[in-house]
Scaffold this active site. Structure first.
Site, PDB file in Angstrom:
ATOM      1  N   GLY A  71       9.616  -7.480 -11.602  1.00 21.16           N
ATOM      2  CA  GLY A  71       8.236  -7.215 -11.995  1.00 21.16           C
ATOM      3  C   GLY A  71       8.226  -6.118 -13.038  1.00 21.16           C
ATOM      4  O   GLY A  71       9.127  -6.029 -13.862  1.00 21.16           O
ATOM      5  N   CYS A  72       7.229  -5.271 -12.995  1.00 19.96           N
ATOM      6  CA  CYS A  72       7.125  -4.173 -13.959  1.00 19.96           C
ATOM      7  C   CYS A  72       8.339  -3.260 -13.820  1.00 19.96           C
ATOM      8  O   CYS A  72       8.660  -2.796 -12.729  1.00 19.96           O
ATOM      9  CB  CYS A  72       5.844  -3.383 -13.703  1.00 19.96           C
ATOM     10  SG  CYS A  72       5.668  -1.955 -14.782  1.00 19.96           S
TER      11      CYS A  72
END
Length: 176
Positions: A12-13
């Site tokens: 993800g981020c």
């Protein structure tokens, strides 16, 4: 000092795992970047648009004599939801996919074993992809060690703080 090892992981981020690995004993370097796509020299906005095919990823370099690879991979599975396809919380799109980018067949086998082991702690199937490591593009300077530089940022307080706290609880001997 032993020979350092580098793993390339997408969870993800990249800001979230960057915060965790920056505080992990035995980690010597964490670089946020992009890999797994088809556009040469991608930049943040292009990656966020989902058109480049790249994932936000980290290259975490560590000394395996100080911190075992199993801890690095355990933190990977603890630091995001590997059962969520192409999304982590509010971050949605293939650029936020859970992915392990392998440099060779031996690393691929280690990643496969780590996924199989981690599956035991998740009810839903792990959807983490195994992808050959292509070119890793270092992200812009603002994305490096983002949490340390922006602790009062809303994203840091609401999203990263709880993940960092969870990592500290699960890996108290390793994460400060």
């Amino acid at each position: 000092m032993s020979e350092l090892r580098t793993l390339t992981l997408g969870a993800g981020c990249f800001w979230c795992l960057d915060a965790v690995y920056q505080r992990t004993t035995g980690v010597t370097s964490v670089i946020s970047g992009y890999t797994g796509g088809h556009t040469p020299n991608p930049h943040y906005r292009e990656v966020c648009s989902g058109t480049s095919g790249h994932a936000e990823a980290l290259q975490v370099t560590f000394d395996p004599e100080i911190v075992p690879e199993s801890v690095i991979l355990g933190l990977f599975f603890t630091g995001h939801d590997p059962t969520s396809l192409n999304a982590q919380g509010y971050d949605v799109g293939t650029q936020y996919r859970s992915a392990m980018f392998y440099a060779d067949e031996e690393e691929k086998a280690r990643f496969e074993a780590a996924i199989a082991e981690a599956q035991g702690i998740f009810e839903a199937p792990i959807v983490t992809t195994l992808e050959p490591l292509g070119i890793f593009h270092t992200a812009e300077a603002v994305h490096q060690d983002f949490y340390t530089e922006n602790r009062n940022n809303g994203y840091c307080r609401v999203i990263i703080d709880p993940k960092l706290s969870h990592a500290r609880e699960a890996f108290a001997d390793w994460v400060s």
